[in-house]
Design a protein around this motif. Structure first.
Motif, PDB file in Angstrom:
ATOM      1  N   PRO A   1     131.692  62.910 103.768  1.00 61.57           N
ATOM      2  CA  PRO A   1     131.370  61.946 104.496  1.00 61.57           C
ATOM      3  C   PRO A   1     129.870  61.140 103.731  1.00 61.57           C
ATOM      4  O   PRO A   1     130.122  60.031 104.556  1.00 61.57           O
ATOM      5  N   ILE A   2     128.814  61.536 103.143  1.00 64.27           N
ATOM      6  CA  ILE A   2     127.921  61.147 102.875  1.00 64.27           C
ATOM      7  C   ILE A   2     128.041  60.943 100.737  1.00 64.27           C
ATOM      8  O   ILE A   2     128.295  59.754 100.628  1.00 64.27           O
ATOM      9  N   MET A   3     128.711  62.060 100.676  1.00 65.36           N
ATOM     10  CA  MET A   3     128.697  61.855  98.838  1.00 65.36           C
ATOM     11  C   MET A   3     129.587  60.890  97.754  1.00 65.36           C
ATOM     12  O   MET A   3     129.815  60.190  97.451  1.00 65.36           O
ATOM     13  N   GLY A   4     130.952  61.544  99.648  1.00 64.80           N
ATOM     14  CA  GLY A   4     132.191  60.489  98.580  1.00 64.80           C
ATOM     15  C   GLY A   4     131.553  58.651  98.840  1.00 64.80           C
ATOM     16  O   GLY A   4     133.544  58.530  98.329  1.00 64.80           O
ATOM     17  N   ALA A   5     131.160  58.189  99.766  1.00 59.77           N
ATOM     18  CA  ALA A   5     131.349  57.221  99.250  1.00 59.77           C
ATOM     19  C   ALA A   5     131.041  56.212  97.624  1.00 59.77           C
ATOM     20  O   ALA A   5     130.800  55.181  97.356  1.00 59.77           O
TER      21      ALA A   5
ATOM     22  N   TRP B   1     134.659  51.508 104.265  1.00 58.92           N
ATOM     23  CA  TRP B   1     134.344  51.137 105.573  1.00 58.92           C
ATOM     24  C   TRP B   1     133.755  51.426 106.400  1.00 58.92           C
ATOM     25  O   TRP B   1     133.235  51.121 107.684  1.00 58.92           O
ATOM     26  N   ALA B   2     134.618  52.240 106.818  1.00 59.83           N
ATOM     27  CA  ALA B   2     134.672  52.834 108.328  1.00 59.83           C
ATOM     28  C   ALA B   2     132.902  53.574 107.870  1.00 59.83           C
ATOM     29  O   ALA B   2     132.052  53.978 109.318  1.00 59.83           O
ATOM     30  N   ARG B   3     132.422  54.044 107.141  1.00 59.41           N
ATOM     31  CA  ARG B   3     130.874  54.556 107.021  1.00 59.41           C
ATOM     32  C   ARG B   3     130.029  53.343 106.676  1.00 59.41           C
ATOM     33  O   ARG B   3     128.869  52.900 107.536  1.00 59.41           O
TER      34      ARG B   3
END
Length: 325
Positions: free
Chosen positions: A26-30, A77-79
């Motif tokens: 959820p975080i590093m995947g950005a 975009w979800a983030r």
């Protein structure tokens, strides 16, 4: 932003990109791969998937980068939605722009958004096991319908803040009729999700007939019989078409009744929107099907999905304006 996210999901599905990222970070995947070594690692992970082994075995690294982009952008975009929501929430809270009535719906919105992300990952995992080359159609549909709930809840909450009581229209019978149409539309959206998950448009790309027949002889080719309503592409498309015709007729009748209703100025200004949206949607549906001989056309498919969202939001707007007393 929510509606754009759904459209990005449609592009991801139609380009076959949804299984290109096999991890949920959820975080590093950005942050996407930044060098050749990282790209090779991401490609190696994708090469372990059934989709690569059974369908895309001839993919080059360049092909992989294309599908990776759409899935990464969809998640990014979800983030961004989460960041925009949280930033606005904190700033407005500090500025004391919220009253007590507004805080609880905001918290519900945040929780619905987080739940949607979780459902999305469960959906992706369903396409990474066994011999599955795409995500499970039922889980795809749940992901799509959860997005519709989030959009409609957001829109309803906005209307509560924007529409003044004097703009309501008292019409109990028309309101009940609107509820009925929305229920049928939700069922239609479910079958739209099945259509997408099964790529059912490829199974019958003729209109108004279905492969030369008004009622196909393969509606119950699977066993048990109930599975045809979920897993048989011909049955799914047959139901999807039938619901489209029914909705078009019902909304036409709704519009006629709305014209006879002495509503508020806001209602009179907007009551033509449902009839416009439904006939545009039927037209896009037909064009999508007849142009799906080889593959589902990206532009038409995304437009069809977009107008479906618009129709749902419009009907919820009409429901909000109509009151029983």
């Amino acid at each position: 932003m929510l509606m754009i996210q759904v459209l990005l999901g449609g592009i991801t599905r139609l380009t076959g990109s949804g299984l290109s990222i096999t991890e949920w970070a959820p975080i590093m995947g950005a942050v996407p791969p930044l060098n050749h070594t990282q790209w090779e690692h991401a490609f190696h992970l994708y090469q372990q998937t059934p989709q690569y082994r059974l369908i895309n075995g001839d993919f080059s690294l360049g092909d992989f980068k294309f599908i990776f982009f759409w899935e990464w952008f969809h998640r990014l975009w979800a983030r961004l939605i989460g960041v925009v929501f949280l930033a606005g929430f904190v700033i407005f809270l500090l500025q004391r722009r919220f009253n007590s009535f507004m805080v609880r719906p905001m918290i519900i919105l945040f929780l619905l958004g987080a739940l949607q992300g979780l459902i999305g990952w469960v959906m992706v995992k369903s396409g990474l096991v066994g011999d599955n080359t795409s995500v499970n159609p039922v889980k795809l549909t749940i992901h799509f319908m959860a997005a519709m709930v989030l959009i409609c809840y957001t829109f309803w909450f906005a209307l509560m803040l924007l529409v003044k009581p004097g703009q309501y229209t008292t019409a109990p019978a028309l309101r009940r009729f609107t509820v009925l149409i929305i229920c049928l539309l939700c069922l239609q959206l479910v079958y739209g999700g099945f259509m997408a998950g099964l790529h059912a448009a490829l199974s019958a790309h003729t209109w108004p007939d279905i492969n030369g027949m008004a009622v196909p002889d393969t509606l119950f080719r699977q066993s048990p019989a109930w599975s045809n309503f979920v897993q048989n592409p011909i049955m799914v498309q047959f139901i999807h078409r039938g619901l489209a015709y029914l909705l078009a007729l019902l909304i036409l009748w709704w519009w006629i009744r709305a014209l006879r209703t002495a509503g508020s100025p806001l209602f009179r200004q907007t009551r033509w929107l449902p009839i416009l949206a439904v006939f545009l949607q039927v037209t896009l549906g037909v064009l999508t099907v007849v142009n799906s001989a080889v593959q589902i056309p990206l532009l038409l498919g995304v437009l069809h999905q977009f107008v479906a969202m618009l129709l749902l939001v419009i009907l919820f707007g009409m429901l909000f304006l109509l009151r029983s007393r």
